[in-house]
Design a protein around this motif. Structure first.
Motif, short mmCIF file in Angstrom:
data_model
loop_
_atom_site.label_atom_id
_atom_site.label_comp_id
_atom_site.label_asym_id
_atom_site.label_seq_id
_atom_site.Cartn_x
_atom_site.Cartn_y
_atom_site.Cartn_z
N THR A 143 0.82 -1.22 0.00
CA THR A 143 0.00 0.00 0.00
C THR A 143 0.85 1.26 0.00
N ALA A 144 2.15 1.12 0.36
CA ALA A 144 3.03 2.28 0.42
C ALA A 144 4.03 2.32 -0.72
N THR A 145 4.47 1.15 -1.21
CA THR A 145 5.47 1.13 -2.27
C THR A 145 5.35 -0.18 -3.03
N ASP A 146 5.78 -0.14 -4.29
CA ASP A 146 5.81 -1.34 -5.12
C ASP A 146 7.16 -2.04 -5.05
N ALA A 147 8.12 -1.44 -4.37
CA ALA A 147 9.45 -2.03 -4.27
C ALA A 147 9.42 -3.27 -3.38
N THR A 148 10.36 -4.18 -3.63
CA THR A 148 10.49 -5.39 -2.83
C THR A 148 11.24 -5.07 -1.55
N VAL A 149 10.52 -5.01 -0.46
CA VAL A 149 11.13 -4.68 0.83
C VAL A 149 11.42 -5.94 1.63
N LEU A 150 10.51 -6.90 1.61
CA LEU A 150 10.68 -8.16 2.33
C LEU A 150 11.13 -9.23 1.35
N GLY A 151 12.42 -9.57 1.41
CA GLY A 151 12.98 -10.54 0.47
C GLY A 151 13.08 -11.93 1.07
N HIS A 152 13.33 -12.91 0.20
CA HIS A 152 13.48 -14.30 0.61
C HIS A 152 14.60 -14.90 -0.24
N THR A 153 15.77 -15.09 0.37
CA THR A 153 16.95 -15.57 -0.33
C THR A 153 17.58 -16.68 0.49
N ASP A 154 17.90 -17.79 -0.18
CA ASP A 154 18.54 -18.93 0.48
C ASP A 154 17.75 -19.38 1.71
N ASP A 155 16.44 -19.47 1.56
CA ASP A 155 15.54 -19.93 2.62
C ASP A 155 15.56 -19.02 3.84
N ARG A 156 15.93 -17.75 3.66
CA ARG A 156 15.97 -16.80 4.77
C ARG A 156 15.20 -15.55 4.36
N TYR A 157 14.30 -15.12 5.23
CA TYR A 157 13.59 -13.86 5.02
C TYR A 157 14.46 -12.71 5.54
N HIS A 158 14.44 -11.59 4.84
CA HIS A 158 15.27 -10.46 5.24
C HIS A 158 14.67 -9.18 4.68
N LEU A 159 15.05 -8.06 5.30
CA LEU A 159 14.66 -6.75 4.81
C LEU A 159 15.68 -6.27 3.78
N ASN A 160 15.19 -5.67 2.72
CA ASN A 160 16.05 -5.18 1.65
C ASN A 160 16.72 -3.90 2.11
N ALA A 161 18.04 -3.99 2.36
CA ALA A 161 18.77 -2.83 2.88
C ALA A 161 18.82 -1.68 1.89
N GLU A 162 18.58 -1.93 0.61
CA GLU A 162 18.62 -0.86 -0.38
C GLU A 162 17.28 -0.13 -0.49
N ARG A 163 16.25 -0.67 0.13
CA ARG A 163 14.92 -0.08 -0.01
C ARG A 163 14.35 0.46 1.30
N VAL A 164 14.99 0.15 2.41
CA VAL A 164 14.41 0.51 3.69
C VAL A 164 15.51 1.05 4.60
N ASP A 165 15.14 1.99 5.45
CA ASP A 165 16.05 2.58 6.43
C ASP A 165 15.61 2.12 7.82
N VAL A 166 16.52 1.48 8.57
CA VAL A 166 16.23 0.94 9.89
C VAL A 166 17.07 1.69 10.91
N ASP A 167 16.43 2.26 11.92
CA ASP A 167 17.17 3.04 12.91
C ASP A 167 18.11 2.18 13.73
N LEU A 168 17.76 0.91 13.98
CA LEU A 168 18.65 0.04 14.74
C LEU A 168 19.94 -0.22 13.97
N TRP A 169 19.87 -0.35 12.65
CA TRP A 169 21.07 -0.52 11.86
C TRP A 169 21.96 0.72 11.95
#
Length: 660
Positions: free
Chosen positions: A505-531
């Motif tokens: 509803t906010a973006t068409d970009a792939t934010v939640l990825g799934h690579t090598d059987d692991r779910y992860h946030l796309n670091a190129e599309r999202v900014d995380v304050d903890l990071w």
């Protein structure tokens, strides 16, 4: 569509066969037809009849399969209807009265308060994704046993006290490679906390700490049956939980060494359990009880003698007679197996008791197997020899080459991979921001994105805490502890689908990825304050000169506790790890500060971040004394002691502070 297909296969083939070849059995064959078939079996007529018969047999097999499947499903539905709970007459009467009241008051106008839209920080749909079986008033069933509601709440309180003790003992700014105190709590404790988190607090009645204690017969009760050992462990745990707020030297429970090793063979010998006294023999236990009974009451007014004695084997005749007299002082003897005196309770694996003498059902007891009891005792016990660290001034950080230095970031428990913050240089004005320091939220261009499921919000925060990604098993064990991963994998996929729908509803970009059987946030599309916090801590630790601005960046980046306001079962280790990052920053900045007044202000700000840390309070008090303000130092330490006592941490249990 399935029903239409099956109906077509049942109706169309017989209609075609009847239309083209006639009825399947138009008439019985005559003698002349049989002789002609024997003389010439392979003619056009016989081949057509054979193929037609084969088609009818195939259709008949399909019809039988459909009929058998329908019958099986009908029987299953009938069994479900038989087990469907129907309202009792009292419930039906109450429902009728409530309906009449609703109709009588329906004409009264009311004004409803508008309901605000749900943001990412408040998930209101599907709030009861329980990890274990729980019903208000019926207790909690965990892997390995059952606990009353009050005992479960006491377990959660003990777990919170354990984390407070870890926070109190941490020394900010001191070099250390031991992060064992960031280890997650045992699985049974996690399952209990998750169950209480998912349950509405209003459903659990406020009961005193002694409500979980069963009323045991006096002077002796013998536990028999399949659940006798589990019930003995449950009595042991509930008694110790109820004694958590007793004075430090109070003895609530006596147990022989043989009984302890029989019930809990995996417990460490270098473990001290408050309220528990271990003796070698039954004779020593009886003598100790007599001495404690005759001892004067403690000044605090707490119970000075044990009120329960656990034995594995029945004692001999003289000792049994001595134990039988202890009920006058409030002590009760509990034995596993047949007893020469007292009452005998037969206990099943679910904790249901039955008095064998009168044949009447008794109260339900807490039952725990060895693993569950050992897990729950971990939040009560502590090492007999606690490490005593003198409180000293944090040393200024040693300068290290940039290519070899690492920030002192505690390793995240529960992951074998190093949780390194991703490179944020590629993130340029991202449209989506994940805020997990403070109240968690997903922002799109500064506006909150609605996340309907509370489990979806947990997934978002969990992936922010683990930038290297998480497997399906990792997510299931964190969000729904106590359940096998394969039983709730469908629930996880539904949660992930709902989270992706909210992100779309906010973006068409792939934010939640799934690579090598692991779910992860796309670091190129999202900014995380903890990071960003981890990156700032790494830069501060590798600064070659003038680290004060770098430490200040860490302080400014920390905007609150990780997932503030949420009590998820898995959140404590990463929350404490992120808090320690900023405490190290405060302590290092204060150690490098030459202005004593500014140093005191930094320490006071650090105390606001963690008001339970002893090192920060002692350092701030020392600096206040050095500035000539001894009264302020005394008020600071006195308020700290009162805060610990209100939290349930005994002052005598603290490591002795050492002034510089």
């Amino acid at each position: 569509m399935s029903a239409a297909f099956v109906s077509t296969m049942l109706v169309v083939p017989p209609w075609l066969l009847t239309t083209l070849a006639g009825p399947p059995l138009p008439a019985w064959p005559t003698g002349a037809q049989l002789r002609d078939w024997i003389e010439n079996p392979l003619n056009q007529h016989t081949l057509t009849a054979g193929l037609t018969a084969l088609a009818w047999l195939v259709w008949l097999g399909l019809a039988c399969t459909v009929a058998a499947t329908a019958a099986r499903r009908t029987r299953a539905r009938a069994r479900w209807l038989r087990h469907l709970p129907l309202p009792t007459p009292w419930q039906a009467a109450a429902t009728t009265v409530a309906g009449a009241a609703a109709l009588n008051t329906a004409h009264i106008p009311t004004v409803d308060t508008p309901i605000p839209p749900v943001s990412a920080s408040t998930g209101t749909l599907h709030p009861h994704d329980s990890a274990v079986d729980i019903q208000a008033g019926d207790g909690i069933t965990v892997p390995g046993g059952w606990l009353p509601d009050t005992a479960a709440q006491q377990v959660a309180a003990a777990a919170a006290l354990l984390w407070l003790r870890r926070r109190r003992a941490y020394q900010p700014g001191q070099p250390s490679t031991d992060d064992s105190d960031l280890a997650p709590l045992p699985a049974t404790v996690t399952a209990v906390r998750a169950a209480l988190t998912e349950t509405d607090a209003e459903q659990l009645p406020a009961t005193p700490a002694t409500a979980a204690l069963p009323v045991l017969p006096t002077p002796c009760v013998a536990l028999t049956g399949d659940g006798a050992a589990d019930a003995a462990r449950g009595i042991l745990l509930t008694r110790l939980l109820a004694a958590m707020r007793d004075p430090q030297d109070t003895t609530r429970l006596l147990i022989t060494h043989t009984s302890l090793t029989t019930l809990l063979p995996d417990i460490s010998t270098d473990t001290e359990i408050p309220g528990l006294r271990v003796v070698d023999t039954v004779d020593q236990a009886a003598a100790l009880i007599s001495s404690l009974i005759n001892a004067p009451a403690p000044p605090s007014g707490g119970a000075g003698h044990p009120d329960l004695l656990l034995l594995t084997d029945p004692p001999n005749a003289p000792t049994a007679g001595q134990l039988a007299t202890l009920h006058h002082a409030g002590a009760t003897v509990v034995m596993l197996g047949a007893a020469p005196l007292g009452t005998t309770w037969s206990i099943d694996q679910h904790g249901q008791t039955r008095d064998e003498d009168i044949g009447r059902a008794g109260p339900r007891l807490c039952v725990l197997n060895r693993t569950a009891a050992t897990d729950l005792l971990a939040v009560i016990s502590h090492p007999a020899r606690e490490r005593q660290h003198p409180v000293s001034e944090p040393a200024p950080p040693r300068r290290q080459p940039a290519e070899t230095a690492h920030a002192r970031i505690p390793r995240q428990a529960g992951s074998d991979r190093r949780a390194a913050a991703p490179d944020l240089s590629a993130v340029t004005n991202p449209r989506l921001q994940v805020r997990v320091l403070g109240r968690p939220a997903l922002l799109a261009s500064g506006e909150p994105v609605t996340i309907r499921r509370s489990a979806a919000l947990q997934v978002l925060v969990f992936l922010a805490v683990h930038p290297e990604g998480a497997t399906t098993t990792d997510l299931v064990q964190a969000i729904w502890p106590g359940l096998p991963a394969h039983t709730v994998s469908g629930r996880l996929y539904t949660t992930l689908s709902d989270l992706r729908a909210g992100i779309r509803t906010a973006t068409d970009a792939t934010v939640l990825g799934h690579t090598d059987d692991r779910y992860h946030l796309n670091a190129e599309r999202v900014d995380v304050d903890l990071w960003r916090l981890h990156t700032a801590a790494h830069h501060a630790a590798t600064a070659l000169s003038d680290p004060a601005p770098a430490w200040q960046t860490v302080i400014d980046t920390y905007t609150g506790d990780l997932a503030a306001g949420h009590t998820w079962a898995w959140i404590d280790p990463p929350r404490e790890a992120s808090r320690r990052l900023v405490l190290d920053a405060y302590a290092s900045a204060a150690a490098a500060q030459t202005d004593p007044h500014h140093r005191v202000r930094l320490l006071q700000d650090a105390i606001r971040v963690d008001p339970y840390n002893q090192t920060l309070h002692q350092l701030a008090a020392d600096h206040l004394k050095a500035l000539g303000d001894a009264d302020a130092a005394a008020r600071l330490l006195d308020g700290y002691q009162r805060r610990l006592q209100l939290a349930g941490i005994a002052a005598s249990a603290q490591p002795a502070p050492t002034s510089r």
